[in-house]
Design a protein around this motif. Structure first.
Motif, short mmCIF file in Angstrom:
data_model
loop_
_atom_site.label_atom_id
_atom_site.label_comp_id
_atom_site.label_asym_id
_atom_site.label_seq_id
_atom_site.Cartn_x
_atom_site.Cartn_y
_atom_site.Cartn_z
N TYR A 84 0.60 -1.27 -0.09
CA TYR A 84 0.01 0.04 0.01
C TYR A 84 0.97 1.30 -0.09
CZ TYR A 84 -4.01 -3.09 0.83
OH TYR A 84 -5.00 -3.96 0.63
N SER A 129 1.02 5.62 -0.07
CA SER A 129 0.13 6.76 0.11
C SER A 129 0.90 8.01 -0.61
CB SER A 129 -0.13 7.20 1.45
OG SER A 129 1.14 7.44 2.15
N ILE A 166 -4.47 6.80 -1.29
CA ILE A 166 -3.71 5.51 -0.79
C ILE A 166 -4.05 4.69 -2.01
CG2 ILE A 166 -3.45 3.55 0.56
CD1 ILE A 166 -4.31 5.37 3.03
N SER A 212 -1.79 11.65 3.70
CA SER A 212 -1.92 10.70 4.69
C SER A 212 -0.68 10.10 4.73
CB SER A 212 -2.82 9.58 4.36
OG SER A 212 -4.15 9.80 4.73
N PHE A 220 0.13 5.24 8.07
CA PHE A 220 -1.21 4.03 8.04
C PHE A 220 -0.58 2.72 8.58
CE2 PHE A 220 0.53 4.25 3.77
CZ PHE A 220 0.68 3.17 3.40
N ASP A 221 -1.51 2.07 9.05
CA ASP A 221 -1.25 0.77 9.76
C ASP A 221 -2.43 -0.05 10.22
OD1 ASP A 221 0.42 -1.31 10.94
OD2 ASP A 221 0.82 -0.46 12.90
N TYR A 245 -6.04 1.70 9.36
CA TYR A 245 -6.08 3.51 9.94
C TYR A 245 -4.93 4.25 9.36
CZ TYR A 245 -9.50 1.48 13.16
OH TYR A 245 -10.50 0.89 13.89
N ALA A 246 -5.41 5.39 9.08
CA ALA A 246 -4.51 6.27 8.38
C ALA A 246 -4.70 7.75 8.97
CB ALA A 246 -4.51 6.49 6.80
N THR A 247 -3.53 8.36 9.39
CA THR A 247 -3.52 9.90 9.70
C THR A 247 -3.65 10.69 8.30
OG1 THR A 247 -1.16 10.12 9.51
CG2 THR A 247 -2.16 9.25 11.65
N ASP A 248 -4.14 11.85 8.73
CA ASP A 248 -4.33 12.83 7.34
C ASP A 248 -4.31 14.36 7.85
OD1 ASP A 248 -5.00 13.56 4.88
OD2 ASP A 248 -7.09 13.60 4.94
#
Length: 512
Positions: free
Chosen positions: A193, A195, A213, A233, A236-237, A246-249
């Protein structure tokens, strides 16, 4: 002095032939523009951590112990303090720490703390000449590197932490303006994956791969967009509890100190997460609020809101779910998130690592995990956390691109155990591999190359050539010469010369 006055002087200097005055005044014009821009930035109400731009920020063990605090149950140590622009992290099977350094175009390797002093035992450049490398991933016997415009991979030998072949790009042509970082992770489905952030603050992207992503196979094929509307993002993990991605943004800029919130999103395939048309829980963006296009309105309505909101401009980057059974009970399965810290607000905020905890109903709570990078008056910055990695023993590593540091947090229970770090763990004996057949004529040509480049000067004293037959085939050793590990220089050898040198080195060892 006004720009018009300076221009008059410049014109006069051209007429009189006074070149020195001409270039002096051109410099003054440029300098006044820079100062004017800087004043505009300061007066606009933002608070920038300037040393992120100018450099020079450093830390040491005393500063770390005085300023930083960690969650109860963890011991904090300064693992390394000379890794400029330290960004992403990956940990090898042997416990070595790989660190990407985009500004230097390289990936460095820090050896684990085997002598028990809390510091990396050594540090060296693993691979260089890359285009702003960021994301790192170790998968099978490959090291994958996400450059700003490509994804590449190189064979990696975990037994001695060295490259075992040449670096090859498997995806090229990625856009890298604006939010240029690319992050790479392997999913539980075996796919990779990737981003890619947006090219701008707020805009409609022409390239659909921006602000998304993506997903691809480990060989680089079948690159497809997985989810969209994700402005930037970086981390992510996958949760070990619910299996969710789950991904930060990072939210947009220039809406004031407290808008919009930064986000944690639960990523589903083929879903849209709002940017650039909306933020937070489907709040229309001011740049599009008067747009009557029904398609945009439908996109906002159907977008997925975040599952957790961070304070505006805190800049959540790396996220890592803790998996080691060595973690304290309250942290097993929790996620750590690095808040890089604000620049686009009048009072600084963020600059810490937080832990996220899910209750039985799925509600997320946030706690401070590592803090103290921001002074109490919220003016002075002493660090900006970026990425998080966890080894099999429960040690947590956190990178800091502001001071070029790597911090290590260890569950205190580990330090209460008897340390045997100075002793080598017993290894399972291996059956020696049969040396590959070599060509005598090619070996003679390889010997001539070895002598002409004076290779023995280093390899007889500093880096003895041993165990090559156990680690390389003829082809993989020949490929290694395309991207050798420093300090070995790269020679422009032909395919025939590379194979000849490989024949010589393998036959030479077999005869010893």
């Amino acid at each position: 002095m006004s720009a018009a006055t300076i221009n008059t002087f410049i014109s006069s200097s051209i007429d009189t032939g006074n070149k020195t005055l001409k270039y002096t005044l051109i410099f003054l014009l440029i300098f006044s523009a820079v100062v004017s821009s800087a004043f505009t930035v300061v007066s606009s109400g933002i608070s920038v951590p300037w040393r992120q731009i100018t450099g020079g920020a450093k830390t040491n063990e005393q500063k770390v112990l005085q300023k930083l605090s960690a969650a109860t149950g963890y011991q904090l140590e300064l693992f390394a303090d000379d890794v400029p622009n330290a960004r992403w992290l990956a940990i090898t099977r042997s416990g070595d720490i790989l660190v990407s350094q985009p500004k230097k175009g390289q990936v460095s390797l820090l050896s684990p703390d085997r002598n028990g002093d809390g510091r990396a035992d050594s540090q060296r450049i693993l691979i260089g000449d890359l285009n702003r490398p960021h994301g790192l991933l170790l998968h099978e016997n490959w090291l994958y590197i996400a450059e700003s415009d490509a994804v590449g991979r190189v064979p990696f030998d975990h037994s001695d932490a060295r490259l075992a072949g040449r670096y090859q790009r498997i995806v090229e042509g990625l856009e890298d303006s604006g939010h240029w970082t690319k992050t790479l992770e392997k999913g539980p489905d075996g796919w990779l994956y990737l981003s890619s952030g947006s090219s701008c603050n707020v805009c409609v992207e022409k390239d659909r791969r921006r602000a998304s992503i993506m997903r691809l196979r480990p060989d680089g094929s079948d690159l497809k967009i997985f989810a969209t509307g994700l402005r930037n993002s970086v981390g992510f993990d996958w949760s070990p509890k619910d299996g969710g991605l789950y991904a930060t943004d990072n939210g947009r800029d220039w809406l004031g100190d407290n808008l919009p919130p930064d986000e944690l999103n639960l990523i589903h395939p083929d879903k849209f997460y709002g940017w650039p048309y909306a933020y937070g829980d489907r709040v229309p963006d001011p740049d599009f609020i008067d747009d009557e296009d029904p398609t945009i309105k439908e996109m906002i309505t159907s977008s997925l809101p975040p599952v957790h909101e961070f304070a505006a401009h805190n800049a959540p980057l790396g996220i890592r779910f803790l998996r080691s059974p060595e973690q304290p009970a309250g942290y097993r399965g929790a996620a750590l998130v690095a808040l890089h810290g604000s620049w686009n607000r009048s009072v600084k905020d963020g600059y810490k690592v937080v832990s996220l905890h899910w209750d039985e109903g799925g509600k997320i709570s946030q706690r401070d995990f590592l803090w103290g990078f921001l002074s109490e008056n919220r003016k002075e910055v002493s660090g900006r956390p970026v990425a998080i990695a966890e080894d099999g023993k429960g040690n947590i590593y956190i990178s800091d691109d502001y001071t070029g540091a790597i911090y290590r947090l260890s569950p205190t229970a580990i330090h209460q155990k008897v340390k045997l770090s100075a002793e080598k763990a017993p290894t399972t004996p291996r059956v020696p591999k049969k040396p590959p057949p070599t060509d005598a004529t090619a070996a003679r040509e390889g010997r001539a190359l070895y002598l002409s480049h004076n290779c023995a000067q280093c390899h007889q004293q500093q880096v003895p050539l041993t165990g090559l037959n156990k680690k390389y085939t003829l082809q993989s050793l020949a490929d290694y010469f395309d991207a050798p590990t420093p300090p070995m220089p790269r020679y422009d050898l032909t395919e025939k010369q590379k194979k000849a040198l490989a024949h010589y080195l393998l036959s030479r060892e077999a005869l010893q």
